[in-house]
Design a protein around this motif. Structure first.
Motif, PDB file in Angstrom:
ATOM      1  N   HIS A   1       0.837  -1.201   0.000  1.00 29.14           N
ATOM      2  CA  HIS A   1       0.000   0.000   0.000  1.00 29.14           C
ATOM      3  C   HIS A   1       0.864   1.240   0.000  1.00 29.14           C
ATOM      4  CE1 HIS A   1      -3.891  -1.757   0.334  1.00 29.14           C
ATOM      5  NE2 HIS A   1      -3.513  -2.518   1.341  1.00 29.14           N
ATOM      6  N   MET A   2       0.500   2.151  -0.805  1.00 35.05           N
ATOM      7  CA  MET A   2       1.141   3.451  -0.703  1.00 35.05           C
ATOM      8  C   MET A   2       0.066   4.486  -0.325  1.00 35.05           C
ATOM      9  SD  MET A   2       2.011   4.063  -4.677  1.00 35.05           S
ATOM     10  CE  MET A   2       2.978   5.519  -4.538  1.00 35.05           C
ATOM     11  N   VAL A   3       0.505   5.394   0.480  1.00 39.87           N
ATOM     12  CA  VAL A   3      -0.442   6.362   1.039  1.00 39.87           C
ATOM     13  C   VAL A   3      -0.142   7.730   0.447  1.00 39.87           C
ATOM     14  CG1 VAL A   3      -1.337   7.369   3.140  1.00 39.87           C
ATOM     15  CG2 VAL A   3      -0.516   5.021   3.151  1.00 39.87           C
ATOM     16  N   HIS A   4      -1.183   8.357  -0.050  1.00 41.79           N
ATOM     17  CA  HIS A   4      -1.029   9.713  -0.573  1.00 41.79           C
ATOM     18  C   HIS A   4      -1.577  10.668   0.466  1.00 41.79           C
ATOM     19  CE1 HIS A   4      -0.374   7.630  -4.339  1.00 41.79           C
ATOM     20  NE2 HIS A   4      -1.434   6.899  -4.019  1.00 41.79           N
ATOM     21  N   VAL A   5      -0.776  11.610   0.808  1.00 48.65           N
ATOM     22  CA  VAL A   5      -1.179  12.566   1.846  1.00 48.65           C
ATOM     23  C   VAL A   5      -1.311  13.941   1.208  1.00 48.65           C
ATOM     24  CG1 VAL A   5      -0.619  13.524   4.090  1.00 48.65           C
ATOM     25  CG2 VAL A   5       0.089  11.216   3.518  1.00 48.65           C
ATOM     26  N   HIS A   6      -2.483  14.485   1.380  1.00 47.29           N
ATOM     27  CA  HIS A   6      -2.753  15.811   0.812  1.00 47.29           C
ATOM     28  C   HIS A   6      -2.738  16.836   1.929  1.00 47.29           C
ATOM     29  CE1 HIS A   6      -5.544  19.040  -0.657  1.00 47.29           C
ATOM     30  NE2 HIS A   6      -4.680  18.959  -1.653  1.00 47.29           N
TER      31      HIS A   6
ATOM     32  N   ILE B   1       3.589   8.295  -0.016  1.00 54.96           N
ATOM     33  CA  ILE B   1       4.514   7.633   0.891  1.00 54.96           C
ATOM     34  C   ILE B   1       4.519   6.151   0.554  1.00 54.96           C
ATOM     35  CG2 ILE B   1       5.029   7.119   3.287  1.00 54.96           C
ATOM     36  CD1 ILE B   1       3.695   9.771   3.983  1.00 54.96           C
ATOM     37  N   LEU B   2       5.673   5.673   0.213  1.00 55.63           N
ATOM     38  CA  LEU B   2       5.802   4.277  -0.203  1.00 55.63           C
ATOM     39  C   LEU B   2       5.985   3.406   1.034  1.00 55.63           C
ATOM     40  CD1 LEU B   2       8.266   5.028  -3.111  1.00 55.63           C
ATOM     41  CD2 LEU B   2       5.814   4.585  -3.268  1.00 55.63           C
ATOM     42  N   PRO B   3       5.708   2.144   0.911  1.00 51.24           N
ATOM     43  CA  PRO B   3       5.892   1.260   2.079  1.00 51.24           C
ATOM     44  C   PRO B   3       7.345   1.226   2.512  1.00 51.24           C
ATOM     45  CG  PRO B   3       5.333   0.012   0.103  1.00 51.24           C
ATOM     46  CD  PRO B   3       5.093   1.444  -0.210  1.00 51.24           C
ATOM     47  N   VAL B   4       7.523   1.112   3.778  1.00 51.40           N
ATOM     48  CA  VAL B   4       8.890   1.177   4.303  1.00 51.40           C
ATOM     49  C   VAL B   4       9.666  -0.088   3.972  1.00 51.40           C
ATOM     50  CG1 VAL B   4       8.309   2.683   6.204  1.00 51.40           C
ATOM     51  CG2 VAL B   4       8.154   0.223   6.503  1.00 51.40           C
ATOM     52  N   ILE B   5      10.969   0.081   3.973  1.00 55.13           N
ATOM     53  CA  ILE B   5      11.842  -1.077   3.804  1.00 55.13           C
ATOM     54  C   ILE B   5      12.441  -1.394   5.165  1.00 55.13           C
ATOM     55  CG2 ILE B   5      13.886  -1.968   2.649  1.00 55.13           C
ATOM     56  CD1 ILE B   5      13.399   0.126   0.456  1.00 55.13           C
TER      57      ILE B   5
END
Lengths: 219, 1241
Positions: free
Chosen positions: B235-240, B618-622
């Motif tokens: 999942h990637m989260v887009h924050v506005h 925001i991409l998933p963390v590594i």
């Protein structure tokens, strides 16, 4: 805050009978002037209407230190001058003498400033004309006295001249001057400010009127 | 013109009908209005709620593609901001590192020094990772830092990839930014028990390349495998982010709101004379606010979306729409006659103001329409809102506010009704017959010490439950308090949630408190703050875009040595677990959520990139797990680490240390709480009226009876302002006395009249010419003819038109109808018949005459020559030749000492000469020859003190003389009548205490009313059968050296003020002198004492002293007047004094500071009274004026007669039922407190 200071001025008008009130009135008007100058200058600076030299901009409220005191002094003078002229002309100002009306006037004045700083107009002529109409409307709504109008116009002209001189000497500058060195709406703002401060000053003097009488009686 | 008139008529009629409608059906109309408000506001639900918090939107990673710019139809719940590429993609690498296994030889710094050191190798790996593109091409290239952030140059990258990773030398705010994890989760602290350090490396990319990121993820996972890690990565989260409001923009905004609140405050303060001030104020505000909401809602409904910043233009809209109409309406309705029906009052009030309301509305609409033609979009939109708002405001005023007002007025009338009910219910059935006997006690009056309670059933009847709830709310000011608390909480929330506000500050504070940010306190060696991680490394290079110098793992010998030495040192902790557990949980999945929502905007703002109205993805963390060996930890140690081993704090102490931050936060919170309470208190003080404490309430309630509903600071109107004239006296009224129910007045002619203080009816007339009830025959006898002749003479001399026409002048016998028979008394020498009686010309009211004339020589006094001459001339005809003028030298020279209008109190001897000895010898015979100097009224008894020194007790209802005491010979200058005691002050300075004894036939003493809680018994009740005797109990012969000028009694004390500059306080029971109060430098002219033992005195020196009656000490002493102080009244908060200089000064009672003063007309300075805590009434030339005590505003002036330039009001008496008796020449005026509202517009 302004509301508090106005409230205190009401209280001050009552309490201040003991010590003679001219000073207190002057101080109140001065503080109101300083406060308004700070706030309104902030509005202008935000929109980059006025530019101050970079070293001043870091100072308090990103405005030159001398602007608020100047405005304060001017407003104190105007606020004291209005009731004085009223009494000299012998036509006491009777129109809408209430604090609510005064607050309304201040709010409209801030609104005019707000409009001048934030609203995008098509051209400067439109902006200036609108603001002029608003200022005259302010006078008509809250003052309606010939002396008020005359004093307002003359002080506005004087202040505009002073600003021109200041800008000419490079103390500060306007980003896009359209009237010699300044913005053409400046006289309107000055006029509205004079009317507002005069309104406040008259209201303060009204509170004092009864007390002053007693003084003259005693002397 | 006619058209205008017609229009006006029509509008007025329409408003009248509308008012009738509103007042007739309040509930349906309010329901209808609420429904319409809700309907109009419904479209507002679709508008986004204002707020600056970021909004999130989650998509899957696998099928991610950059959203296009065009709005794409209906794509599920895809938000409308999700268009176009984001500002940046954020790839976080979450590193958890630990030294494992933990060796007991390691120092605490080792927990995080080497794990952080590994960040650099990781950084290198990431930086050098190449798939198809290198990182350089993908990442967000940044340039210079924002000017002004020079100090961050050392830690934030410039000119290159935006890649942020932690270092040691960070300030608190920056640390969160660099670590990418909130401070407390990093584990970088000395007391990290888990010994796991967590941090992120944040990679900001400008383009999304799935393959590159996938390979980077795989590479890192391969290098640093994370066991038991099950983080989801799909999942990637887009924050506005919304537009932010900075402090700079907030200040003008806050200012406008403050002005707005001040405007509302000053406007609603003017609402007066209604049942619930606050209720109506609230209604007014609701009217305006909901009209604005309706306007926005309606505009939205018709497809116009507001583009202006609502919060900014809102205050201006309110100001433009304004509260004026509402106030005008209220005033207009309130000032309609109260005796009308509520419906009619509302209708009248509406129609009275209809024209001005319509005119104002038309004007405003015109102005706004002009504004519409400025063709500036913003102004046009503003005007549109304003127009719709104005119209809806008008609608709401007409329907909502008018109805609320009608309900309020009805409630007020109910309260009025309730208040009047007990007075009438308590009255005994009126006896038939013209003679209104007062044998039955007057209805119980709520006096401070007798509180009469109704029976419970009656109380229930009077107060329905619903009303009682409302009254309770009103009494406790619940609504006000809730509003105030709500406001404070709201402000608090505003401040707290403000992005630049307290929360972030608090967060920063908390993280500052943690040891890393606070090297000294936390025990970290101070050098660590600036020291590079690696020896010889450049601090600027640690995080720079230029690759940091490769870590030099070569151990320093010196450091080794030091390390060795440190081993012997005490270890701070017990043997730790051998292997720190690195665990991955769901909370690590989106660790950025725990960061401040200003984290990303502030990071980008350092590079002058704004996120306002844009979004980031925001991409998933590594996840990366790093285990370090103890060896590595020791190798990376800084040489100074062991030099300054952390202080060995016991474990408990360590815990305390950890908790200290918590305590600091708690203390901060506590301080904030205290501040909040203070703020609340200030608000309370500012918003609430003065004297709004316990004192005022009890006082107010005492005055207004036992209704709990009526303790607002004003008196509701009782009737229209129509002064009731009490005529009957032929000459100027000299003495006034009242006990609330009855009113006794005595004129210069000696006639005493008793009036009903409620209705103004004259009940009894006690004439001064020998009418007395003879004990033997019971028929009316007439006095000797001398007096009747003189009576006629004085009538004529005062300008009666009948010159010699009729001897039986109408002045004295008017309204009595008693036959007058002339009878020459043999006892009286005929010599006197030819002398006019000048007694009535002598004003002997010492208490109220301004004694300053005492100073002037007697010759320059009043010129009564003309008057006396006329009296003589008119007296001449009956016996023109008998006595030329033999006695002129002795008795009446035109400006002789006796004829001084204001005789000096000092030369009393000359004054007393004219008290002719009474010829009547019987005990119950009144002394007609001397004039009444003082009079008091209690119960049914009038106590009259005469100039001959006699004290008479009259029955006020029957007009019969009940008792006379002739013990003293010196004239009675003042009387005090309290309970059953009478105190008389005489001209020679002595004080006589009398006791009134009632000997009932049954021998019972009956008291009026129920026995109260108070200490003082109420006034006894007398009936006509009782034998009343008045015994002199004690006479204090030399109470004062000089004549007593003022005498007041209250609360069991008698206070006498004299010409000898002193005030003496006596106890009433045993006539014992308690104190002699010295402090004036002139004679005492005014004294005030009330039940609360407040004693104030004023003197000829113009000074006012406040005394403590219990101790006899002077509380304050102020000089207020140029001449004498003529009267004094105290309220709970202030002292009101008037002086010969015709000024009325209002002083603060506690501080003694003069608040303000009121200039009175000449000669009227002395008359003043206080009706309620805030209502002052003063007398003027033929009028009375009402003043607001709190502000000194003139509320209203009531003219007492047609000829307004008549005589001045000399005396003013405030009765308990808030009516005023003005001594207005020879007439009395009964003025009920009018509605004190005047229309200003």
């Amino acid at each position: 805050s302004l509301g508090l200071s106005i409230y205190l001025s009401v209280q001050g008008g009552v309490v201040g009978v003991v010590t003679t009130n001219l000073l207190i009135r002057g101080a109140l008007l001065f503080s109101v002037g300083v406060f308004l100058a700070l706030v309104l200058n902030l509005l202008q600076v935000q929109r980059n209407v006025t530019l101050f030299p970079p070293d001043v901009i870091s100072s308090i409220f990103s405005s030159a230190w001398w602007v608020p005191p100047c405005c304060g002094t001017a407003s104190a003078m105007i606020g004291l001058l209005y009731p004085c002229i009223d009494s000299h002309l012998g036509e006491p100002h009777k129109f809408k003498r209430e604090w609510s009306s005064v607050m309304r006037c201040v709010a409209v004045f801030v609104g005019i400033n707000h409009a001048s700083a934030k609203v995008d107009f098509a051209n400067n002529v439109q902006l200036s004309l609108t603001l002029a109409a608003l200022s005259v409307g302010l006078w008509w709504t809250f003052d309606r006295s010939r002396s008020g109008f005359g004093l307002g116009v003359s002080i506005a002209l004087l202040a505009t001249l002073a600003t021109q001189l200041l800008v000419y000497n490079g103390v500060f500058q306007y980003t896009s001057p359209d009237f010699l060195y300044i913005r053409s709406w400046l006289p309107c703002i000055f006029f509205a400010g004079v009317i507002t401060m005069g309104n406040i000053g008259r209201q303060l003097a009204l509170y004092e009127y009864k007390f002053i009488q007693e003084k003259t009686h005693q002397d | 013109m006619t058209l205008r008139e017609q229009l006006r008529e029509k509008i007025s009629a329409a408003f009248y009908r509308h008012g009738l409608l509103c007042a007739s059906y309040p509930v349906p109309i309010i329901l209808f209005t609420s429904a319409s408000i809700l309907t109009c506001c419904y479209p507002l639900l679709r508008l986004p709620l204002p707020g600056t918090g970021p909004v999130e939107f989650t998509t899957g990673v696998r099928d991610y593609s950059v959203p296009s710019h065009e709005p794409q139809g209906d794509l599920g719940e895809r938000p409308d901001w999700y268009r176009g590429p984001p500002v940046a993609y954020i790839q976080q690498v979450l590193v958890k590192a630990a030294v494992s296994p933990w060796d007991s030889s390691l120092v605490t710094v080792d927990v995080f020094r080497s794990p952080l050191g590994r960040a650099f190798s990781l950084l290198e790996e990431i930086r050098n990772h190449v798939h198809s593109d290198s990182l350089e091409t993908l990442c967000l290239q940044v340039t210079d830092l924002f000017p002004g952030l020079r100090r961050m140059q050392s830690v934030l990258p410039e000119h290159g990839c935006l890649l942020v990773s932690p270092g040691l030398h960070t300030s608190a705010t920056l640390r969160d930014l660099l670590f990418g994890v909130p401070g407390k989760y990093t584990g970088v602290s000395h007391y990290n028990k888990k010994k796991v350090v967590t941090y992120t490396m944040t990679l900001v990319l400008s383009r999304y390349d799935a393959r590159f990121l996938g390979s980077l993820r795989a590479r890192l996972k391969q290098l640093h495998p994370s066991a038991n890690c099950s983080l989801r990565d799909d999942h990637m989260v887009h924050v506005h982010f919304k537009e932010e409001i900075g402090i700079a923009e907030l200040i003008p905004l806050v200012t406008t709101y403050i002005i707005l609140f001040a405007y509302i405050y000053f406007s609603t303060r003017k609402i007066d004379m209604v049942k619930s001030k606050w209720g109506l104020a609230l209604a007014a505000v609701v009217t305006v606010l909901s009209s604005l909401l309706m306007s926005v809602g309606l505009c939205t409904l018709f497809g116009l979306t507001p583009t202006l910043n609502g919060g900014e233009i809102f205050p201006y809209l309110v100001v433009v729409i304004g509260l004026e109409n509402v106030l005008v309406l209220t005033k207009s309705v309130v000032s309609t006659p109260v005796d009308l029906e509520v419906k009619l009052r509302i209708a009248q009030g509406l129609s009275n103001e209809s024209w001005s309301i319509m005119k104002n509305m038309a004007t405003e609409l015109c102005i706004i329409l002009i504004g519409y033609f400025t063709l500036v979009p913003a102004i046009q939109e503003f005007c549109l809102f304003a127009v719709v708002g104005l119209v809806s405001d008008f609608f709401l005023q007409m329907f909502f506010f008018t109805t609320v007002l009608s309900i309020d007025i009805r409630r007020m009338e109910l309260a009025d009704l309730n208040r009047r009910l007990p007075a009438e219910a308590g009255l005994p059935p009126p006896k038939p017959g013209p003679l209104r006997t007062r044998e039955a006690p007057p209805p119980p009056r709520p006096s401070p010490h007798t509180i009469t309670l109704q029976t419970p059933a009656f109380r229930n009847l009077r107060l329905p439950k619903r009303l009682r709830v409302v009254y309770f709310l009103a009494r406790t000011r619940l609504a006000q308090r809730i509003i105030m608390v709500g406001t404070v909480i709201w402000i608090g929330i505003l401040v707290y949630t403000d992005p630049a506000g307290i929360r972030t500050y608090l967060a920063a504070q908390v993280s500052d408190q943690s040891p890393l940010g606070d090297p000294g306190g936390g025990g970290l060696p101070p050098h660590l703050g600036v020291a590079p991680v690696f020896r010889g490394g450049d601090p600027t290079s640690t995080l720079g875009i230029n690759p940091a110098p490769a870590p030099t793992p070569i151990p320093d010998n010196q450091s080794q040595g030091h390390h060795g030495s440190s081993r012997v040192g005490p270890l701070p902790e017990a043997p730790p677990p051998s292997v720190p557990q690195i665990t991955w949980g769901a909370e690590d999945e989106e660790g950025w959520r725990r960061l401040s929502f200003r984290h990303w905007p502030s990071l980008f703002s350092y590079y002058n990139i704004t996120l306002a109205k844009r979004y980031i993805s925001i991409l998933p963390v590594i996840p990366v797990t790093v285990h370090l060996s103890p060896q590595e930890a020791i190798e990376t140690r800084h040489p100074q680490d062991t030099k300054h081993p952390p202080p060995s704090i016991p474990k408990v102490a360590a815990d305390i240390q950890t908790d200290l931050t918590l305590y600091k936060v708690a203390a901060l919170g506590l301080a904030a709480g205290v501040l909040l309470v203070l703020l609340l208190f200030c608000l309370y003080r500012v918003l609430c009226p003065r004297n709004y404490g316990q004192n005022g309430v009890t006082h107010g309630r005492r005055r207004r009876g036992d209704l709990p509903c009526d303790d607002y600071g004003y008196s509701p109107p009782v009737s229209e302002i129509s002064p009731l004239l009490l005529r009957g006296h032929s000459m100027d009224i000299e003495c006034l006395a009242s006990d609330g129910m009855l009113l006794a007045s005595c004129c210069l002619a000696g006639q005493i009249r008793v009036w009903d203080a409620q209705t103004g009816d004259c009940l009894t007339v006690i004439p001064n010419h020998g009418l007395r009830r003879s004990s033997s025959s019971g028929c009316w006898e007439q006095r000797d003819g001398w007096e009747s002749v003189s009576g006629a003479a004085e009538t004529e001399c005062l300008g009666s038109e009948a010159h010699g026409s009729s001897i039986s002048g109408d002045g004295l016998s008017e309204g009595e109808g008693y036959p007058l028979r002339r009878r020459t008394a043999p006892s009286r020498p005929t010599l006197f018949t030819d002398q006019p009686d000048l007694t009535p010309l002598i004003d002997t009211n010492f208490a109220d005459q301004p004694p300053s004339h005492l100073c002037t020589p007697p010759r320059e006094g009043f010129d009564f020559g003309g008057l006396v001459e006329r009296a003589y001339m008119e007296h001449e005809p009956p016996s023109p030749s008998a006595y030329p003028s033999p006695s002129s030298a002795s008795s009446s020279p035109p400006s002789g000492a006796q004829l001084q209008r204001r005789p000096s109190l000092g030369d009393s001897s000359a004054f007393l000469t004219q008290d002719r000895a009474s010829t009547a010898g019987t005990q119950a015979t009144a002394d007609w020859e001397s004039s009444v100097w003082a009079m008091e009224l209690r119960g049914n008894l009038i106590a009259a003190g005469r100039s001959s020194g006699k004290l008479e007790l009259w029955d006020a209802v029957e007009g019969s003389l009940r008792c006379i005491n002739e013990d003293g010979v010196s004239g009675i200058t003042a009387l005090a009548f309290l309970n059953n005691r009478i105190v008389a002050a005489r001209l020679n300075g002595s004080l006589d205490f009398f006791t009134v004894e009632i000997n009932k036939p049954l021998g019972l003493l009956q008291y009026r009313g129920a026995p109260g809680r108070g200490s003082m018994p109420p006034s006894p009740c007398y009936s006509s059968e009782d034998v009343i005797s008045c015994q002199l109990t004690r006479s204090v012969q030399c109470a004062h050296q000089k004549p007593i000028t003022v005498l007041r009694a209250a609360a069991g004390r008698v206070v006498a003020g004299s010409q000898d500059h002193t005030v003496r306080v006596y106890r009433l029971e045993d006539s014992c002198c308690l104190f002699t109060l010295q402090g004036h430098s002139g004679g005492i002219t005014a004294i005030y004492i009330d039940q609360t033992m407040v004693l104030a005195s004023g003197g000829q020196d113009g000074a006012i002293c406040l005394w403590d009656v219990l101790t006899g000490s002077r509380v304050s002493h102020v000089y207020g007047h140029r001449g004498d102080v003529t009267s004094l009244v105290c309220t709970t908060s202030c002292v009101i004094s008037s002086g010969l200089d015709d000024l009325i000064c209002i002083w603060d009672r506690s501080t003694g500071i003069k608040l303000y003063s009121i200039q009175q007309e000449v000669g009227c300075g002395a008359s003043l009274g206080v009706i309620s805590e805030s209502l002052l009434v003063t007398g003027g030339q033929g009028c009375v004026s009402f003043w607001d005590l709190n502000f000194g505003d003139l509320l209203q002036t009531v003219y007492l007669g047609q000829s307004s330039d008549g005589q001045g009001v000399r005396q003013l008496l405030v009765l308990d039922n808030a009516a005023i008796i003005c001594d207005f020449g020879s007439e009395l005026s009964l003025v009920y407190v009018p509605s004190v509202l005047e229309k200003l517009d």
